[in-house]
Design a protein around this motif. Sequence first.
Motif, PDB file in Angstrom:
ATOM      1  N   ARG A   1     -47.027  -6.743   9.821  1.00 50.11           N
ATOM      2  CA  ARG A   1     -47.271  -5.505  10.570  1.00 50.11           C
ATOM      3  C   ARG A   1     -48.705  -5.458  11.089  1.00 50.11           C
ATOM      4  O   ARG A   1     -49.637  -5.824  10.376  1.00 50.11           O
TER       5      ARG A   1
ATOM      6  N   HIS B   1     -56.951   6.490   9.940  1.00 51.01           N
ATOM      7  CA  HIS B   1     -55.557   6.631   9.546  1.00 51.01           C
ATOM      8  C   HIS B   1     -55.396   5.946   8.193  1.00 51.01           C
ATOM      9  O   HIS B   1     -56.193   5.087   7.834  1.00 51.01           O
ATOM     10  N   VAL B   2     -54.385   6.356   7.424  1.00 47.15           N
ATOM     11  CA  VAL B   2     -54.147   5.770   6.103  1.00 47.15           C
ATOM     12  C   VAL B   2     -52.772   5.099   6.088  1.00 47.15           C
ATOM     13  O   VAL B   2     -51.779   5.704   6.527  1.00 47.15           O
ATOM     14  N   TYR B   3     -52.751   3.840   5.605  1.00 43.64           N
ATOM     15  CA  TYR B   3     -51.498   3.089   5.465  1.00 43.64           C
ATOM     16  C   TYR B   3     -51.270   2.863   3.976  1.00 43.64           C
ATOM     17  O   TYR B   3     -52.147   2.354   3.276  1.00 43.64           O
ATOM     18  N   SER B   4     -50.106   3.246   3.514  1.00 46.12           N
ATOM     19  CA  SER B   4     -49.778   3.157   2.092  1.00 46.12           C
ATOM     20  C   SER B   4     -48.857   1.962   1.883  1.00 46.12           C
ATOM     21  O   SER B   4     -47.737   1.947   2.374  1.00 46.12           O
ATOM     22  N   LEU B   5     -49.373   0.945   1.173  1.00 47.07           N
ATOM     23  CA  LEU B   5     -48.626  -0.307   1.006  1.00 47.07           C
ATOM     24  C   LEU B   5     -48.172  -0.469  -0.431  1.00 47.07           C
ATOM     25  O   LEU B   5     -48.920  -0.151  -1.363  1.00 47.07           O
ATOM     26  N   ASN B   6     -46.986  -1.046  -0.599  1.00 40.67           N
ATOM     27  CA  ASN B   6     -46.525  -1.396  -1.933  1.00 40.67           C
ATOM     28  C   ASN B   6     -47.296  -2.589  -2.444  1.00 40.67           C
ATOM     29  O   ASN B   6     -47.619  -3.501  -1.677  1.00 40.67           O
TER      30      ASN B   6
ATOM     31  N   PRO C   1     -50.354   9.873   5.170  1.00 40.81           N
ATOM     32  CA  PRO C   1     -50.436   8.432   5.393  1.00 40.81           C
ATOM     33  C   PRO C   1     -49.148   7.920   6.059  1.00 40.81           C
ATOM     34  O   PRO C   1     -48.130   8.625   6.064  1.00 40.81           O
ATOM     35  N   GLU C   2     -49.210   6.714   6.612  1.00 39.40           N
ATOM     36  CA  GLU C   2     -47.989   6.041   7.021  1.00 39.40           C
ATOM     37  C   GLU C   2     -47.536   5.160   5.866  1.00 39.40           C
ATOM     38  O   GLU C   2     -48.312   4.337   5.365  1.00 39.40           O
ATOM     39  N   GLU C   3     -46.299   5.356   5.428  1.00 45.81           N
ATOM     40  CA  GLU C   3     -45.759   4.564   4.318  1.00 45.81           C
ATOM     41  C   GLU C   3     -45.273   3.229   4.878  1.00 45.81           C
ATOM     42  O   GLU C   3     -44.467   3.187   5.802  1.00 45.81           O
ATOM     43  N   LEU C   4     -45.754   2.139   4.299  1.00 45.14           N
ATOM     44  CA  LEU C   4     -45.324   0.799   4.721  1.00 45.14           C
ATOM     45  C   LEU C   4     -44.618   0.129   3.535  1.00 45.14           C
ATOM     46  O   LEU C   4     -45.264  -0.440   2.666  1.00 45.14           O
ATOM     47  N   PRO C   5     -43.300   0.275   3.466  1.00 44.97           N
ATOM     48  CA  PRO C   5     -42.572  -0.229   2.299  1.00 44.97           C
ATOM     49  C   PRO C   5     -42.597  -1.753   2.233  1.00 44.97           C
ATOM     50  O   PRO C   5     -42.743  -2.403   3.243  1.00 44.97           O
TER      51      PRO C   5
END
Lengths: 261, 80
Positions: free
Chosen positions: A220, A234-239, B76-80
């Motif tokens: 991505r 901006h905040v991106y939340s990753l596993n 936030p944008e969740e990126l699974p």
Amino acid sequence: MTRVAAVGDIHLGPDSRGTLRPAFDTLPDCADVLLLAGDLTRHGTPEEARVVAGEIADLGVPVVAVLGNHDHHDDHPDEITAILRDAGAHVLEGEATVVTHGGLRIGVAGTKGFGGGFVGRCAGEFGEPVMREFVRYSRHRADGLRTALEELRGRECDVRIALTHFAPVPDTLAGEPLEIYPFLGSYLLAEAIDTAGADLAVHGHAHAGTEHGMTGGGVRVRNVAQPVIERAFHVYSLNPRDPGEGSGATGTRSPEDTVRQ
Amino acid sequence: MNLEYRVAHVAERLAAGQCGELGVRAEIRGGAVLLTGTVPSAGCRDDILRVAHDELPDVPVHCDLVVAENAPPDHPEELP
């Protein structure tokens, strides 16, 4: 979850002092790291860099940055880098760093990158010396990114991120005139990212572009130029990475909290 | 001088000016020139307009420049 805050192209100048700080002061509540995707200044002067330093010092989360083309305009990139490092930022050019926050290990590989264009519509290393140098310069930036991402493989990161100023894919340039795509990015960056592996690629530079994209290999890509995201960041939340995956979870955990290559 | 070249000179002056502005688009629309883009401050917007009026005193200049938004995100944008 690893929460990655990012912004690029903030273009701070003497009249910008204090404009981003109120938003950045919220970072400890919403993010584990702040990435700065270049063009932090307008002309790359030390005076402008000191304004940036004032906005990012002592934020309570690690700050990792690359420079952009504007940050080179005054021909003092080393001084700009030193001023930002004095403010606590990790400034990368063909380098990797692992920062920790809340027990997470966040690997970032960074380069400014450069232009050249995208497959089938790109410059070649051929002809006049200045043209060959243009493409060679872009290739060296991409090689530095690939090497830095590969170094992160052995450092047991929860996530690995590629941070650039120029764009690795054309997806995130949508909105810009097609004619200037070769000045906005290079497929060599995407090739490096797909070869070495990453969980996310973040760039700036294309003010009229689009936030979302993806490399051919499925990584991505996010264009975080401030005019695109229309926010302070901006905040991106990753596993977190699955320990069984081969592109980042193996290797020996370094005892240092933060290590720069 | 041809308006196209004069607009190109506006772009050159914006890049060389106080704001080092490369992200503003200057386009000919009918007999006028339209400025669009996002700039870092109201001061930059004023400077850009001043340059445009200075280079094109006999041409109507329409300004749709936006000042960058400095508010934090609300999710936030969740990126699974």
